[in-house]
Design an enzyme around this catalytic site. Structure first.
Site, PDB file in Angstrom:
ATOM      1  N   ASP A   1       0.825  -1.242  -0.071  1.00  0.00           N
ATOM      2  CA  ASP A   1      -0.043  -0.125  -0.063  1.00  0.00           C
ATOM      3  C   ASP A   1       0.738   1.437  -0.101  1.00  0.00           C
ATOM      4  O   ASP A   1       0.508   2.110  -0.529  1.00  0.00           O
ATOM      5  CB  ASP A   1      -0.912   0.028   1.377  1.00  0.00           C
ATOM      6  CG  ASP A   1      -2.122   0.984   1.307  1.00  0.00           C
ATOM      7  OD1 ASP A   1      -2.155   1.724   0.205  1.00  0.00           O
ATOM      8  OD2 ASP A   1      -2.938   1.015   2.059  1.00  0.00           O
TER       9      ASP A   1
ATOM     10  N   CYS B   1      -3.106   6.010  -1.989  1.00  0.00           N
ATOM     11  CA  CYS B   1      -3.750   5.259  -2.912  1.00  0.00           C
ATOM     12  C   CYS B   1      -3.854   5.880  -4.490  1.00  0.00           C
ATOM     13  O   CYS B   1      -4.313   7.212  -4.445  1.00  0.00           O
ATOM     14  CB  CYS B   1      -5.313   4.779  -2.700  1.00  0.00           C
ATOM     15  SG  CYS B   1      -5.913   3.676  -4.058  1.00  0.00           S
TER      16      CYS B   1
ATOM     17  N   ASN C   1      -0.989   5.700   5.018  1.00  0.00           N
ATOM     18  CA  ASN C   1      -1.524   5.050   6.206  1.00  0.00           C
ATOM     19  C   ASN C   1      -1.172   5.377   7.598  1.00  0.00           C
ATOM     20  O   ASN C   1      -0.136   5.915   7.767  1.00  0.00           O
ATOM     21  CB  ASN C   1      -1.170   3.276   5.904  1.00  0.00           C
ATOM     22  CG  ASN C   1      -1.684   3.024   4.766  1.00  0.00           C
ATOM     23  OD1 ASN C   1      -2.941   2.241   4.750  1.00  0.00           O
ATOM     24  ND2 ASN C   1      -0.810   2.939   3.668  1.00  0.00           N
TER      25      ASN C   1
HETATM   26  P1  HMG Z   1      -9.024  -3.480 -16.982  1.00  0.00           P
HETATM   27  O1  HMG Z   1      -8.417  -2.449 -18.024  1.00  0.00           O
HETATM   28  O2  HMG Z   1     -10.689  -3.065 -16.682  1.00  0.00           O
HETATM   29  O3  HMG Z   1      -8.840  -4.900 -17.149  1.00  0.00           O
HETATM   30  O4  HMG Z   1      -8.476  -3.310 -15.538  1.00  0.00           O
HETATM   31  P2  HMG Z   1      -8.966  -5.801 -18.373  1.00  0.00           P
HETATM   32  O5  HMG Z   1      -9.316  -7.362 -18.010  1.00  0.00           O
HETATM   33  O6  HMG Z   1      -9.541  -5.280 -19.554  1.00  0.00           O
HETATM   34  O7  HMG Z   1      -7.263  -6.016 -18.744  1.00  0.00           O
HETATM   35  C1  HMG Z   1      -6.644  -4.806 -19.273  1.00  0.00           C
HETATM   36  C2  HMG Z   1      -5.080  -5.202 -19.521  1.00  0.00           C
HETATM   37  O8  HMG Z   1      -4.509  -5.339 -18.203  1.00  0.00           O
HETATM   38  C3  HMG Z   1      -4.938  -6.543 -20.383  1.00  0.00           C
HETATM   39  O9  HMG Z   1      -3.840  -6.396 -20.857  1.00  0.00           O
HETATM   40  C4  HMG Z   1      -4.859  -7.453 -19.144  1.00  0.00           C
HETATM   41  O10 HMG Z   1      -4.282  -8.696 -19.651  1.00  0.00           O
HETATM   42  C5  HMG Z   1      -4.007  -6.838 -17.989  1.00  0.00           C
HETATM   43  P3  HMG Z   1      -3.541  -5.974 -22.381  1.00  0.00           P
HETATM   44  O11 HMG Z   1      -4.190  -7.051 -23.181  1.00  0.00           O
HETATM   45  O12 HMG Z   1      -4.007  -4.341 -22.638  1.00  0.00           O
HETATM   46  O13 HMG Z   1      -2.081  -5.905 -22.464  1.00  0.00           O
HETATM   47  N1  HMG Z   1      -4.561  -7.558 -16.762  1.00  0.00           N
HETATM   48  C6  HMG Z   1      -3.398  -7.693 -16.059  1.00  0.00           C
HETATM   49  N2  HMG Z   1      -1.986  -7.983 -15.870  1.00  0.00           N
HETATM   50  C7  HMG Z   1      -1.535  -8.242 -14.773  1.00  0.00           C
HETATM   51  N3  HMG Z   1      -1.910  -8.744 -13.707  1.00  0.00           N
HETATM   52  C8  HMG Z   1      -3.384  -8.577 -13.791  1.00  0.00           C
HETATM   53  C9  HMG Z   1      -4.079  -8.286 -14.661  1.00  0.00           C
HETATM   54  N4  HMG Z   1      -5.460  -7.925 -15.050  1.00  0.00           N
HETATM   55  C10 HMG Z   1      -5.639  -7.562 -16.356  1.00  0.00           C
HETATM   56  N5  HMG Z   1      -3.957  -9.071 -12.507  1.00  0.00           N
HETATM   57  C11 HMG Z   1      -8.001  -4.053 -13.318  1.00  0.00           C
HETATM   58  C12 HMG Z   1      -9.112  -3.824 -14.332  1.00  0.00           C
HETATM   59  C13 HMG Z   1      -8.579  -4.908 -12.109  1.00  0.00           C
HETATM   60  C14 HMG Z   1      -7.011  -5.446 -13.841  1.00  0.00           C
HETATM   61  C15 HMG Z   1      -7.358  -3.083 -13.176  1.00  0.00           C
HETATM   62  O14 HMG Z   1      -8.269  -1.849 -12.913  1.00  0.00           O
HETATM   63  C16 HMG Z   1      -6.243  -3.049 -12.175  1.00  0.00           C
HETATM   64  O15 HMG Z   1      -5.199  -3.634 -12.026  1.00  0.00           O
HETATM   65  N6  HMG Z   1      -6.469  -2.060 -10.815  1.00  0.00           N
HETATM   66  C17 HMG Z   1      -5.630  -1.963  -9.903  1.00  0.00           C
HETATM   67  C18 HMG Z   1      -5.922  -1.201  -9.055  1.00  0.00           C
HETATM   68  C19 HMG Z   1      -4.812  -1.200  -7.710  1.00  0.00           C
HETATM   69  O16 HMG Z   1      -3.951  -1.896  -7.727  1.00  0.00           O
HETATM   70  N7  HMG Z   1      -5.141  -0.119  -6.824  1.00  0.00           N
HETATM   71  C20 HMG Z   1      -4.586  -0.076  -5.673  1.00  0.00           C
HETATM   72  C21 HMG Z   1      -4.846  -1.090  -4.660  1.00  0.00           C
HETATM   73  S1  HMG Z   1      -6.409  -0.888  -3.605  1.00  0.00           S
HETATM   74  C22 HMG Z   1      -5.875   0.037  -2.465  1.00  0.00           C
HETATM   75  O17 HMG Z   1      -4.908   0.405  -2.468  1.00  0.00           O
HETATM   76  C23 HMG Z   1      -7.003   0.326  -1.153  1.00  0.00           C
HETATM   77  C24 HMG Z   1      -6.576  -0.638  -0.130  1.00  0.00           C
HETATM   78  O18 HMG Z   1      -5.102  -0.515   0.128  1.00  0.00           O
HETATM   79  C25 HMG Z   1      -7.532  -0.109   1.168  1.00  0.00           C
HETATM   80  C26 HMG Z   1      -6.940   1.313   1.305  1.00  0.00           C
HETATM   81  O19 HMG Z   1      -5.805   1.608   1.450  1.00  0.00           O
HETATM   82  O20 HMG Z   1      -7.917   2.004   1.803  1.00  0.00           O
HETATM   83  C27 HMG Z   1      -7.025  -2.228  -0.511  1.00  0.00           C
HETATM   84 MG    MG Z   2      -4.259   1.909   2.736  1.00  0.00          MG
END
Ligand code: HMG
Ligand code: MG
Length: 303
Positions: free
Chosen positions: A16, A240, A249
């Protein structure tokens, strides 16, 4: 209720925290951070995420980090996975736990993972099933439970709806996250109570950001409920990428300092934790955000 006698702290700094850095952080530095945290006695570490590198390039070396850390018995290593593709990439790296991450707010769900809440749960369903079949624990995180940067207010019913959905797909531990740090103590209690209505006390945790300086007060309020698992981030790293303006955090050092003062056991050596915070802050070229970390370093320098 009497306060718990023991608290488990999950350090989310390597994930994070470092996911939010503009500058590239070398894999070796990420690995050293994990090693230092476990040497300090941290028993749960969120190491990295297996998300799209187009969305969060900072975590694209997740497999390399997982391969390089020296595992310790008794430490649980977790990773975030948003979908089956992420789980497939994560499994060979041998995490102990995977984290699926949803949101209590539709708007944030769209911005963070590019789909609505219901759809996100349907994506997580096979992930949770496959992870459990592989013997891994499944944690669910609910972001923006106490407020959303896009939608504003989030109701308790909105939270409970996602809690129920997470439970229905086999999530075993639920984390309530105040992603933008707007929560205050009674509100934090009310949010955690909605999770406690569906998950046992030992499987509910709080994840508080300190944007408005409320995180320690919120943790204390949750301790009053008997909650004894919290996320925190060494050196106060974090934010984030999809919650602009949210600061880090709550700093692990600050939480451990407070818990030490309350006589609550964590098994963490605060001096070694402060050193871990100083190490990663040095890598990033800034002072630790942790108040306790800064104070303890200052005291050391003066003596
Ligand atoms: P998308 O663009 O809607 O997904 O993303 P897609 O299925 O259309 O895929 C697009 C491209 O990404 C494709 O590649 C996939 O293969 C690739 P391309 O064909 O264009 O070359 N892809 C991946 N590559 C590697 N690993 C994967 C993966 N999935 C698809 N797993 C998706 C949807 C969910 C993948 C995207 O929105 C994403 O990765 N989001 C990440 C967001 C994130 O990490 N946010 C931070 C974490 S959450 C947070 O910090 C909050 C938390 O800590 C709580 C808090 O702090 O309060 C939990
Ligand atoms: Mg957090």
């Amino acid at each position: 209720m009497a306060l718990p006698t023991h608290v488990t702290l999950l350090d989310v700094g390597p994930r994070d925290g470092l996911q939010n850095e503009k500058q590239a952080v070398a894999t070796a530095h990420k690995v050293e951070l994990v090693q230092r945290l476990q040497a300090a006695g941290v028993k749960e570490i969120e190491v990295t995420s297996f998300v799209s590198p187009k969305w969060v390039p900072q975590m694209s070396d997740g497999a390399a980090v997982m391969a390089a850390i020296e595992r310790r018995v008794g430490v649980r290593y977790s990773v975030l996975v948003p979908n089956l593709k992420g789980l497939e990439a994560a499994l060979p790296t041998r995490p102990d736990e995977v984290v699926v991450f949803g949101a209590a707010s539709e708007a944030f769900s769209q911005r963070n993972i590019n789909c609505g809440i219901e759809e996100s749960i349907e994506r997580f369903r096979p992930v949770a099933a496959a992870a459990r079949a592989a013997g891994l624990k499944v944690r669910g995180a609910i972001s923006c439970a106490l407020g959303c940067p896009y939608q504003g207010e989030v109701s308790l019913d909105d939270i409970e709806r996602v809690v129920r959905l997470m439970k229905s797909i086999g999530v075993q531990h639920l984390g309530i996250a105040d992603t933008i740090g707007v929560g205050t103590p009674r509100r934090a209690q009310a949010a955690l109570e909605r999770a406690l209505a569906h998950f046992p006390l030992e499987e509910v945790s709080g994840h508080f950001h300190d944007t408005y300086g409320q995180a320690l007060a919120n943790i204390y309020a949750c301790l009053e409920l008997g909650v004894h698992s919290f996320d925190a981030s060494v050196a106060g790293l974090g934010g984030c990428p999809y919650a602009k303006g949210a600061t880090g955090n709550v700093a692990s050092e600050d939480v451990v300092f407070m818990l030490n003062g309350l006589g609550i056991h964590t098994g963490i050596d605060i001096d070694a934790l402060v050193d871990a915070g100083a190490f990663i802050s040095g890598v990033l070229g800034r002072a630790p955000v942790s108040r306790a970390g800064k104070a303890l370093l200052g005291k050391r320098a003066a003596s």
